[in-house]
Design an enzyme around this catalytic site. Structure first.
Site, PDB file in Angstrom:
ATOM      1  N   LYS A 224       4.111  -4.541  15.385  1.00 36.37           N
ATOM      2  CA  LYS A 224       4.590  -3.879  14.178  1.00 36.37           C
ATOM      3  C   LYS A 224       5.648  -4.753  13.525  1.00 36.37           C
ATOM      4  O   LYS A 224       6.654  -5.099  14.148  1.00 36.37           O
ATOM      5  CB  LYS A 224       5.166  -2.506  14.536  1.00 36.37           C
ATOM      6  CG  LYS A 224       5.814  -1.812  13.348  1.00 36.37           C
ATOM      7  CD  LYS A 224       6.124  -0.371  13.641  1.00 36.37           C
ATOM      8  CE  LYS A 224       6.810   0.287  12.466  1.00 36.37           C
ATOM      9  NZ  LYS A 224       7.093   1.694  12.702  1.00 36.37           N
ATOM     10  N   LYS A 279       0.268  -3.449  12.512  1.00 33.48           N
ATOM     11  CA  LYS A 279       0.802  -2.768  11.344  1.00 33.48           C
ATOM     12  C   LYS A 279       1.817  -3.634  10.624  1.00 33.48           C
ATOM     13  O   LYS A 279       2.664  -4.209  11.308  1.00 33.48           O
ATOM     14  CB  LYS A 279       1.463  -1.469  11.823  1.00 33.48           C
ATOM     15  CG  LYS A 279       2.130  -0.666  10.760  1.00 33.48           C
ATOM     16  CD  LYS A 279       2.733   0.544  11.384  1.00 33.48           C
ATOM     17  CE  LYS A 279       3.513   1.260  10.302  1.00 33.48           C
ATOM     18  NZ  LYS A 279       4.620   1.969  10.798  1.00 33.48           N
TER      19      LYS A 279
HETATM   20  C1  PBG Z   1       8.331   5.069  12.018  1.00 31.64           C
HETATM   21  C2  PBG Z   1       7.137   4.671  11.234  1.00 31.64           C
HETATM   22  C3  PBG Z   1       7.058   3.968  10.020  1.00 31.64           C
HETATM   23  C4  PBG Z   1       5.718   3.964   9.655  1.00 31.64           C
HETATM   24  C5  PBG Z   1       5.006   4.623  10.654  1.00 31.64           C
HETATM   25  N1  PBG Z   1       5.887   5.043  11.634  1.00 31.64           N
HETATM   26  C6  PBG Z   1       8.138   3.401   9.173  1.00 31.64           C
HETATM   27  C7  PBG Z   1       9.063   2.398   9.675  1.00 31.64           C
HETATM   28  O1  PBG Z   1       8.899   1.847  10.761  1.00 31.64           O
HETATM   29  O2  PBG Z   1      10.040   2.157   8.974  1.00 31.64           O
HETATM   30  C8  PBG Z   1       5.167   3.367   8.385  1.00 31.64           C
HETATM   31  C9  PBG Z   1       3.866   3.963   7.898  1.00 31.64           C
HETATM   32  C10 PBG Z   1       3.539   3.672   6.479  1.00 31.64           C
HETATM   33  O3  PBG Z   1       4.237   2.912   5.778  1.00 31.64           O
HETATM   34  O4  PBG Z   1       2.538   4.235   6.015  1.00 31.64           O
HETATM   35  N2  PBG Z   1       8.908   4.154  12.828  1.00 31.64           N
END
Ligand code: PBG
Length: 355
Positions: A224, A279
């Site tokens: 991520k 992601k």
């Molecule tokens: C929480 C999380 C996030 C997303 C999914 N879980 C945001 C982040 O890490 O700041 C992003 C999902 C999206 O942008 O659609 N940690």
């Protein structure tokens, strides 16, 4: 020398038989004996040679829930809403009717329930747990997935606990274990750690197993990245204003790195992840491909909020054909090796695929 006359198509044009064209062909190797366009000529042929396809079984639909009775639109995510518990149950029913295998539940937590420690995350009656148990009861055949990270619950918008201006790892992991068990007890089938703390997959696995939840699956947000494409999501869960100008670079990955993603995935698998995720999605398809090639495990990608809003925003202005870019973007995930995609387009795609 090839007998070109024998393989000439019936509808040949003058230009194709001219000496000039033949000379060009010789200069370029196999042409015109090999004509890539033959297999593209007719619809039946294109279907016959197609390598990848998108199916409803590939879709995970992320949904937002809040503790209010009304639906609230999210301005930066057209057609996406914060739903009531009743609304999210209806959406899960719709998903099941369409054949979507899994819904992912994300909370927009009321501001007065947020604090620096994210205590609401472990409240057995928090809005996530309410939504999960209501869905599990009303729609028993759908898979329910929940994020494990503190950001929707913290007053600073970070995914973990802060000590001396730093998001600390091990103390956060302890809280995440409680959060995961809390969600499993509410009926969540897939725990999805999205926090990027080290060692959290193994710790959560042990904690779930020790408490009799060895059937609960873990889909790790393994690779991520610290991405600006999450902007609209942070509006949706209401963490953006709390996070302000801060970023998550001390725990999420540097967008320039690729080998590091493989180390992250290897660790999460070694710690017991059943499925892994990359992601964001579209700007990171090279990572999806590397992960799939290297590990050959169930590999998912998240077409995140910013990707969704880019496509919908441009389509709403008439700059692109919204339906076609939606389908093309998702097919690209399959081509890159993804077994499934988290996408806000899920119900639209499922309806289109059904025809
Ligand atoms: C929480 C999380 C996030 C997303 C999914 N879980 C945001 C982040 O890490 O700041 C992003 C999902 C999206 O942008 O659609 N940690």
């Amino acid at each position: 020398m090839a007998d070109i006359a024998k393989i000439k198509p019936a509808n040949k044009t003058q230009a194709e038989t001219s000496p000039a064209a033949t000379a060009t062909g010789r200069a370029h190797g196999q042409y015109p004996r090999t004509r890539m366009r033959r297999n593209r000529r007719d619809d039946w042929n294109r279907r016959l040679v197609s390598e990848n396809a998108l199916s409803v079984n590939d879709l995970i639909w992320p949904l937002f829930v809040h503790d209010r009775d009304e639906e609230v639109a999210i301005p930066s995510m057209p057609d996406v809403f914060r739903l009531s518990v009743k609304g999210i149950v209806d959406a899960a029913k719709q998903a099941a009717d369409l054949g979507i295998p899994v819904v992912a539940v994300f909370p927009a937590v009321e501001p007065d329930l947020k604090n620096a420690e994210g205590d609401e995350a472990t409240n057995p009656n928090n809005i996530v747990c309410q939504a999960v148990s209501a869905i599990a009861k009303a729609v028993p055949d759908i898979g329910i997935m929940c994020d494990v990270a503190l950001d929707p619950f913290t007053s600073h918008g970070h995914d973990g606990l802060i000590r001396d201006d730093y998001v600390v790892n091990d103390e956060t992991v302890d809280v995440l274990c409680h959060m995961a068990l809390n969600q499993a007890q509410a009926g969540c089938h897939i725990i999805s750690p999205s926090d990027m703390m080290d060692g959290r997959v193994g710790a959560i696995r042990d904690h779930l197993d020790a408490n009799g939840y060895d059937d609960v699956r873990i889909m790790a947000y393994a690779a991520k990245y610290a991405s600006a494409f999450y902007g609209p999501f942070r509006d949706a869960v209401g963490s953006g204003t709390y996070l302000g100008k801060a970023d998550k670079k001390t725990y999420q990955m540097d967008p320039g790195n690729s080998d590091e993603a493989l180390r992250e995935v290897a660790l999460d698998l070694a710690e017991g992840a059943d499925m892994v995720m990359v992601k964001p999605g579209m700007p990171y398809l090279d990572i999806v491909r590397r992960v799939k090639d290297e590990f050959a495990v169930p590999t998912f990608a998240y077409q995140v909020s910013g990707e969704y809003s880019m496509l919908v925003g441009a389509a709403d202005r008439g700059w692109m054909d919204g339906e076609r870019v939606m389908m093309e973007s998702l097919l690209a995930f399959k081509r890159a090796g993804a077994d499934g995609i988290l996408t806000y387009f899920a119900p639209k795609v499922a309806a289109l695929l059904r025809g």
